[in-house]
Design an enzyme around this catalytic site. Structure first.
Site, short mmCIF file in Angstrom:
data_model
loop_
_atom_site.label_atom_id
_atom_site.label_comp_id
_atom_site.label_asym_id
_atom_site.label_seq_id
_atom_site.Cartn_x
_atom_site.Cartn_y
_atom_site.Cartn_z
N GLY A 46 -0.09 -4.58 -1.31
CA GLY A 46 0.08 -3.90 -2.72
C GLY A 46 -0.62 -4.82 -3.77
O GLY A 46 -1.25 -4.29 -4.71
N GLU A 101 2.81 -9.93 -7.39
CA GLU A 101 3.63 -8.97 -6.97
C GLU A 101 2.87 -7.48 -7.52
O GLU A 101 2.44 -7.69 -8.79
CB GLU A 101 5.05 -8.82 -7.13
CG GLU A 101 5.88 -9.36 -5.77
CD GLU A 101 5.62 -8.34 -4.68
OE1 GLU A 101 4.90 -7.36 -4.58
OE2 GLU A 101 6.61 -8.23 -3.88
N ASP A 102 2.65 -6.65 -6.89
CA ASP A 102 2.49 -5.26 -7.56
C ASP A 102 3.46 -4.73 -8.21
O ASP A 102 3.15 -4.31 -9.18
CB ASP A 102 1.85 -4.37 -6.22
CG ASP A 102 2.66 -4.27 -5.06
OD1 ASP A 102 3.90 -4.76 -4.93
OD2 ASP A 102 2.51 -3.47 -4.42
N ASP A 105 10.61 -3.29 -7.45
CA ASP A 105 11.67 -2.10 -7.56
C ASP A 105 13.04 -2.52 -7.38
O ASP A 105 13.78 -2.69 -8.72
CB ASP A 105 11.31 -1.19 -6.44
CG ASP A 105 12.09 0.16 -6.43
OD1 ASP A 105 13.03 0.49 -7.34
OD2 ASP A 105 11.83 0.75 -5.65
N LYS A 133 10.40 -1.73 -12.31
CA LYS A 133 11.02 -0.30 -12.54
C LYS A 133 12.34 -0.85 -12.82
O LYS A 133 13.09 -1.97 -13.11
CB LYS A 133 11.40 0.12 -10.92
CG LYS A 133 9.94 0.96 -10.45
CD LYS A 133 10.39 1.80 -9.25
CE LYS A 133 9.34 2.18 -8.60
NZ LYS A 133 9.41 3.24 -7.63
N PHE A 154 7.73 6.96 -8.54
CA PHE A 154 6.82 6.62 -7.42
C PHE A 154 5.45 6.59 -7.71
O PHE A 154 4.70 7.54 -8.21
CB PHE A 154 7.00 7.48 -6.43
CG PHE A 154 6.81 6.69 -4.88
CD1 PHE A 154 7.21 5.88 -4.40
CD2 PHE A 154 5.30 6.99 -4.51
CE1 PHE A 154 7.11 5.03 -3.42
CE2 PHE A 154 4.96 6.03 -3.40
CZ PHE A 154 5.78 5.08 -2.93
N VAL A 155 4.82 5.49 -8.11
CA VAL A 155 3.50 5.15 -8.34
C VAL A 155 2.50 4.75 -7.41
O VAL A 155 2.89 4.28 -6.22
CB VAL A 155 3.56 4.26 -9.47
CG1 VAL A 155 4.31 4.70 -10.66
CG2 VAL A 155 4.08 2.86 -9.14
N ASP A 161 0.51 2.23 -2.52
CA ASP A 161 0.47 3.51 -1.81
C ASP A 161 1.54 4.19 -1.53
O ASP A 161 2.64 4.05 -2.06
CB ASP A 161 0.07 2.88 -0.47
CG ASP A 161 1.26 2.03 0.22
OD1 ASP A 161 1.83 1.36 -0.19
OD2 ASP A 161 1.53 2.72 1.34
N ARG A 167 -4.47 3.64 -2.40
CA ARG A 167 -4.39 2.25 -2.94
C ARG A 167 -5.75 1.87 -3.49
O ARG A 167 -6.04 1.07 -4.42
CB ARG A 167 -4.25 1.13 -1.51
CG ARG A 167 -3.16 1.12 -0.91
CD ARG A 167 -3.12 -0.20 0.03
NE ARG A 167 -2.07 -0.09 0.99
CZ ARG A 167 -0.87 -0.45 0.93
NH1 ARG A 167 -0.46 -0.95 -0.20
NH2 ARG A 167 0.11 -0.26 1.55
P1 IMP Z 1 11.72 -3.94 -3.83
O1 IMP Z 1 12.08 -4.76 -2.56
O2 IMP Z 1 12.76 -2.72 -3.61
O3 IMP Z 1 11.68 -4.49 -5.05
O4 IMP Z 1 10.34 -3.22 -3.30
C1 IMP Z 1 9.18 -3.82 -3.52
C2 IMP Z 1 8.21 -3.04 -2.62
O5 IMP Z 1 8.35 -1.64 -2.27
C3 IMP Z 1 7.03 -3.12 -3.49
O6 IMP Z 1 6.19 -4.50 -3.35
C4 IMP Z 1 6.00 -1.97 -3.06
O7 IMP Z 1 5.45 -2.31 -1.84
C5 IMP Z 1 7.13 -1.05 -2.48
N1 IMP Z 1 7.37 -0.05 -3.66
C6 IMP Z 1 8.42 -0.07 -4.53
N2 IMP Z 1 8.14 1.05 -5.51
C7 IMP Z 1 6.94 1.86 -5.20
C8 IMP Z 1 6.27 2.72 -5.94
O8 IMP Z 1 6.63 3.20 -6.67
N3 IMP Z 1 5.23 3.03 -5.23
C9 IMP Z 1 4.41 2.13 -4.18
N4 IMP Z 1 5.15 1.30 -3.72
C10 IMP Z 1 6.49 0.86 -3.97
MG MG Z 2 4.52 -5.21 -2.49
#
Ligand code: IMP
Ligand code: MG
Length: 178
Positions: A46, A101-102, A105, A133, A154-155, A161, A167
């Site tokens: 990402g 990081e992208d 969440d 988020k 969801f983006v 992706d 992507r």
């Molecule tokens: P976390 O561990 O819950 O913070 O999730 C992180 C990973 O989930 C990110 O690095 C993304 O790869 C994926 N992710 C979370 N939200 C989104 C979204 O809205 N679109 C696409 N990928 C997401």
């Molecule tokens: Mg990621």
């Protein structure tokens, strides 16, 4: 189908807005680090677009590497099991690290990465995330720099992706889910 998804997607940040914000973040990061630039650690897949644009806006001894991790489970699994699929190539002891990081969440991935990298005795570890988020604003590790705080959508695009798709978009869009 992918085209249907995009027809029902709403642009959140245009290509110009994304690029503008990346420049601002780069300026802040440059000002923070000064002469001693960090090793940029991008999280595949990402963060690829963000990493390449950000790195081009930084000056000095700028190096970057990528890691790949896989998150297991979903919202019902709170244990946060994350597995390293590709580790760093270099020893980071005594080095300054900036995780790129992208999106943050739940913060599970970031919490794991921070814990794991800090065990290797770097000089310091900071984080820049293009997106964040709402849930991550309440709990979990706080990135040092955030590009955009978004709603709980969801983006896709600019590296992000949905099932591997979108992507490549140069802008960021929210998918309408039902
Ligand atoms: P976390 O561990 O819950 O913070 O999730 C992180 C990973 O989930 C990110 O690095 C993304 O790869 C994926 N992710 C979370 N939200 C989104 C979204 O809205 N679109 C696409 N990928 C997401
Ligand atoms: Mg990621």
């Amino acid at each position: 189908m992918a085209t249907d998804e995009l027809a029902r997607a709403r642009t959140l940040y245009s290509e110009a807005q994304v690029q503008q914000r990346v420049v601002e973040l780069a300026d802040e990061i440059q000002a923070h680090y000064g002469e001693e630039m960090p090793l940029l650690v991008g999280v595949l897949n990402g963060a690829v677009m963000f990493m390449t644009d950000l790195a081009r806006r930084l000056a000095g001894d700028v190096r970057f590497e990528f890691m790949a991790v896989s998150s297991y489970g979903d919202a019902t699994v709170s244990s946060g099991a994350v597995k390293i699929l590709k580790d760093l190539d270099s020893d980071i002891a005594g080095k300054r690290i900036l995780i790129v990081e992208d999106i943050v969440d739940s913060g599970t991935t970031l919490a794991y990465l921070l814990r794991m990298l800090r065990e290797r005795d770097p000089k310091d570890v900071r984080v820049v995330s293009l997106l964040r988020k709402p849930i991550a604003r309440q709990a979990g590790p706080a990135p040092d720099w955030v590009g955009f705080d978004i709603e709980d959508l969801f983006v896709v695009g600019y590296g992000l992706d949905f099932a591997g798709r979108h992507r490549n978009l140069p802008y960021i869009a929210a998918l309408e889910t039902d």
